[in-house]
Design an enzyme around this catalytic site. Structure first.
Site, PDB file in Angstrom:
ATOM      1  N   ASP A  69      -3.396  -1.526 -14.087  1.00 22.02           N
ATOM      2  CA  ASP A  69      -2.222  -1.853 -13.284  1.00 22.02           C
ATOM      3  C   ASP A  69      -1.368  -0.603 -13.095  1.00 22.02           C
ATOM      4  OD1 ASP A  69      -3.077  -4.433 -13.275  1.00 22.02           O
ATOM      5  OD2 ASP A  69      -1.454  -5.233 -14.498  1.00 22.02           O
ATOM      6  N   ASN A 125      -2.861 -11.109 -11.883  1.00 22.40           N
ATOM      7  CA  ASN A 125      -2.014 -12.093 -12.573  1.00 22.40           C
ATOM      8  C   ASN A 125      -0.550 -11.989 -12.156  1.00 22.40           C
ATOM      9  OD1 ASN A 125      -1.257  -9.725 -13.820  1.00 22.40           O
ATOM     10  ND2 ASN A 125      -1.480 -10.502 -15.917  1.00 22.40           N
ATOM     11  N   ASP A 159      -5.464  -2.643   5.338  1.00 23.53           N
ATOM     12  CA  ASP A 159      -5.293  -1.463   4.489  1.00 23.53           C
ATOM     13  C   ASP A 159      -6.630  -0.747   4.317  1.00 23.53           C
ATOM     14  OD1 ASP A 159      -4.611   0.451   2.667  1.00 23.53           O
ATOM     15  OD2 ASP A 159      -3.675  -0.913   1.230  1.00 23.53           O
ATOM     16  N   CYS A 202      -3.178   7.493   1.038  1.00 17.30           N
ATOM     17  CA  CYS A 202      -2.884   6.252   1.758  1.00 17.30           C
ATOM     18  C   CYS A 202      -2.256   6.467   3.126  1.00 17.30           C
ATOM     19  CB  CYS A 202      -2.030   5.325   0.896  1.00 17.30           C
ATOM     20  SG  CYS A 202      -0.343   5.900   0.591  1.00 17.30           S
ATOM     21  N   ASN A 225     -12.305   4.633   5.439  1.00 11.06           N
ATOM     22  CA  ASN A 225     -12.726   5.285   4.195  1.00 11.06           C
ATOM     23  C   ASN A 225     -14.252   5.318   4.153  1.00 11.06           C
ATOM     24  OD1 ASN A 225     -13.896   3.072   2.305  1.00 11.06           O
ATOM     25  ND2 ASN A 225     -12.001   2.139   3.082  1.00 11.06           N
ATOM     26  N   GLU A 260      13.047 -17.255  -3.452  1.00  8.90           N
ATOM     27  CA  GLU A 260      12.118 -16.179  -3.822  1.00  8.90           C
ATOM     28  C   GLU A 260      11.329 -16.552  -5.069  1.00  8.90           C
ATOM     29  OE1 GLU A 260      10.850 -12.815  -6.253  1.00  8.90           O
ATOM     30  OE2 GLU A 260      12.776 -13.843  -6.594  1.00  8.90           O
ATOM     31  N   HIS A 301       3.306   2.950  -1.005  1.00 11.67           N
ATOM     32  CA  HIS A 301       1.941   2.764  -0.506  1.00 11.67           C
ATOM     33  C   HIS A 301       2.042   2.436   0.972  1.00 11.67           C
ATOM     34  CE1 HIS A 301      -2.252   2.078  -0.285  1.00 11.67           C
ATOM     35  NE2 HIS A 301      -2.150   0.779  -0.067  1.00 11.67           N
TER      36      HIS A 301
END
Length: 720
Positions: A333, A314, A364, A281, A233, A458, A339
């Site tokens: 957000d 967060n 990324d 992306c 980029n 998880e 993505h």
């Protein structure tokens, strides 16, 4: 005068470029320029005009790279035969070696030598010099790359099938769409095209990182990965691609135009390193993968569906809706339909000495957040992400949130109060995908990033990852206060209502037919409940043109229906989004978000949300080639497209590309296309590389945006 007539001690040199490049897996790049991989020897022949006597006169080589050459930095190496007569610094790094292969009883003037750049050599272009007696001569400018075939190189990859896929394969597949509508994009990496070495080295040189730290750091794939991530980029350096997510693409191409990396990288180099316009992306990731594979770092493109962009770190994504279904921009957000990033294979001895976090690392290049003051991301160890080690370098917290963040949907009422409609721990990070080894099948690697949703493991990892953020407690408390206000108001309403608790509604969208661009979209909203009484409902249905990153482009359809859900019955509401209503909006949109907000009139505080991100399948673009395709021989290509609509298609263009087939993209304007009419366009190309190749076609007009087609075939060597 005698010194001027003195005969050179060097009669000839032969670098055996074709043989060496084949042995080093670089012959696809060039058979004229010597390109070798570190940690592996290459052969050269050196003929002297007098016998070589190593006891009297050592044969001395020097190899150097970069502006600041130093033995201590590893950018200058002095080596020779015999090596114990070579003077070098005691703290020299990355010392090259040379070995004499032919050993005869008598002194010889024709020497066969093996030269080895060590596995920690900085990659890049080296100048190789040789000295015998008092004469020094230039040998070659050679390029040294990473070596995934060498066990001592941090990018070593043990399986040959994996190396062929993640280093040598010039063709790939990128997955786009949404978790419910996964589509494939063929992508031409083209990492072995003629000017890719120059392009990749220019990327390394142009970076501010290079200017700050010099070439010595290029021995480390972690450093190189961060550098390339920043340079793809253009936000901070003279990078390759300018990103744009809407607002028109004047002065360049829409990101959907591109079918491969080489034309982008070639244009960047040709235009004095000015950014190519425009990328998103999957384009950033495809281009980065090409550069990484060229440099010798195993690399693959990865798509994360339902990908969170957690700006406040967060691990919670707050999404706000008004009663028309539109998401309000009250937070940065967001949840993207998908993505795309890359994974690169390397050791991470900076994280653990036992290799625990070696392997695939997320990098990324899409400019989202700053990392070390620069728009880049990674390398973040995939194993660290799986374990919730959000305290590790580099950017593990951001990537962990992309695949794990919880989602909270809020309804903003007319009086401005906010009510929680749903809280979802499973929405983010679905069907994480990459191309399979040796085939075009989709390989689901979600298990590499996260444990099975809803399991104790998880949730334990999520809690552990949250605890690694020192600011987490404050942010959770603030979020709790906001939710509590909404809950308090709901409790007040419930106190006034004398009805006993009612069962929850279950609402979801179902397809009536596959959504295809050019045809009406047919869905139905299905509502059900175990309620024992009739439930009068107010249902607000909207359809919006959306970008894949979750931003709204335009309103396509809005309607409010008053319906009654009968006891123990399903309620099915048909929804039609006509092509005539959506097609103009789709030129700036990636999908249609159909939203239903259902208010229970018996309990007005009970509000339900259902969403469906509809990604349209494009009408087919067909590409065919002749029966026999030979290297260096003219081959006929035919591209055909049928207009599926009842309107005239205008401003039509067709673009062809394909590494090994077309050196520069062929772009042609073609006539307007009448309704339900087929156009057939013929081209001729001359393949310049043998092997498996893919021809890519892109059709664009005022009604359809960048429809893709491709044809894969084998170019046979031309018999003499």
């Amino acid at each position: 005068m005698a010194s001027e007539d003195r005969k050179s001690v060097f009669r000839s040199m032969d670098l055996h470029t074709k043989t060496n490049n084949t042995d080093h897996h670089t012959s696809e790049i060039s058979v004229d320029q010597l390109i070798v991989r570190r940690g592996q020897s290459f052969t050269m022949s050196l003929k002297l005009t007098q016998p070589f006597n190593k006891n009297l006169y050592p044969l001395t080589f020097t190899a150097m790279t970069g502006a600041e050459v130093s033995e201590e930095l590893g950018t200058f190496s002095c080596f020779g035969i015999p090596d114990n007569k070579i003077q070098r610094s005691s703290s020299a790094k990355a010392v090259w070696k040379v070995m004499l292969l032919n050993s005869f009883p008598s002194l010889q003037s024709d020497l066969t030598l093996n030269i080895t750049p060590p596995a920690d050599t900085p990659i890049g272009e080296f100048e190789l010099m040789v000295k015998y007696r008092d004469e020094e001569n230039f040998v070659a400018s050679l390029v040294v790359l990473f070596n995934p075939w060498c066990p001592d190189d941090p990018v070593f990859l043990s399986g040959e099938e994996e190396r062929q896929e993640y280093v040598m394969n010039e063709e790939g597949t990128i997955y786009v769409g949404s978790a419910d509508y996964i589509f494939t994009k063929k992508w031409d990496f083209g990492q072995f095209e003629d000017d890719m070495v120059n392009i990749s080295l220019k990327i390394l040189e142009k970076s501010q990182e290079h200017l700050d730290y010099q070439a010595c750091q290029r021995c480390n794939p972690i450093y190189v990965g961060r550098l390339v991530s920043a340079m793809i980029n253009f936000e901070d350096d003279e990078g390759v691609l300018e990103g744009r997510w809407g607002g028109g693409y004047d002065g360049g191409h829409s990101p959907t135009h591109w079918s491969g990396s080489h034309s982008i990288l070639h244009n960047w180099l040709k235009n004095d390193c000015s950014p190519v316009k425009y990328g998103q992306c999957w384009v950033f990731a495809g281009v980065m993968c090409s550069v990484m594979r060229l440099l010798g770092i195993p690399c693959r493109v990865v798509t994360n569906f339902c990908s969170a962009h957690d700006c406040d770190a967060n691990l919670s994504i707050d999404l706000y809706h008004i009663d028309t279904g539109v998401e309000e921009d009250l937070t940065e957000d967001s949840v993207w339909n998908f993505h795309v990033w890359v994974e690169a294979w390397m050791k991470r001895s900076d994280l653990a000495g036992d290799g625990k976090y070696d392997g695939w690392q997320v990098l990324d290049p899409t400019p989202q957040e700053l990392s070390g003051g620069v728009y880049r991301c990674g390398p973040a160890s995939v194993k660290a992400i799986l374990s919730g080690e959000t305290g590790f370098n580099y950017d593990v917290p951001f990537v962990f949130a992309e695949v794990n963040a919880d989602c909270i949907d809020w309804l903003i009422k007319a009086d401005g109060t906010k009510v929680v409609m749903s809280s979802d721990t499973k929405r983010v990070g679905k069907k994480i995908s990459t191309k399979s080894i040796g085939s075009d099948e989709r390989f689901d690697i979600t298990h590499n990033y996260k444990h099975k949703e809803g399991t104790e493991r998880e949730r334990a990892v999520f809690k552990y990852a949250s605890s690694r953020d020192n600011n987490k407690d404050e942010e959770m408390e603030a979020g709790g206060e906001e939710e509590e206000e909404g809950t308090g108001e709901m409790d007040g309403d419930e106190g006034e209502n004398e009805l006993p608790p009612l069962p929850q509604l279950v609402i979801k969208f179902k397809e009536v037919s596959k959504p295809v661009n050019g045809k009406d979209v047919e869905l139905k909203l299905v509502l059900a409940s175990e309620s024992y009484i009739e439930r009068p409902l107010s249902i607000s249905i909207t359809a919006h043109g959306m970008r894949y990153n979750g931003s709204t482009v335009s309103n396509i359809l809005s309607e409010v229906k008053e319906e009654t859900l009968l006891p123990e019955k399903e309620l099915s509401i048909p929804i039609t989004v006509p092509f005539s209503a959506y097609h103009k909006h789709m030129m700036e949109s990636d999908n249609i978000k159909v939203t239903a907000i259902v208010e229970d009139k018996l309990r007005s505080e009970n509000t339900y949300l259902a969403e469906d991100d509809v990604v349209l399948e494009e009408p087919p673009l067909t590409v065919t080639v002749g029966d026999e395709v030979k290297l260096g021989r003219l081959v006929k290509i035919e591209v055909s497209f049928t207009n599926p609509t009842q309107e005239l298609l205008t401003n039509c263009t067709l673009t062809l590309s394909g590494s090994g087939l077309i050196k520069e993209d062929i772009e042609s304007s073609i006539p307007d296309l009448k309704e339900n009419t087929r156009v057939r366009v013929q081209f001729h190309v001359i393949p310049y590389k043998a092997g498996k190749k893919t021809l890519m076609a892109n059709y664009n007009c005022d009604t359809f945006k960048d429809i893709k087609g491709s044809c894969t075939f084998t170019v046979e060597p031309c018999s003499l």
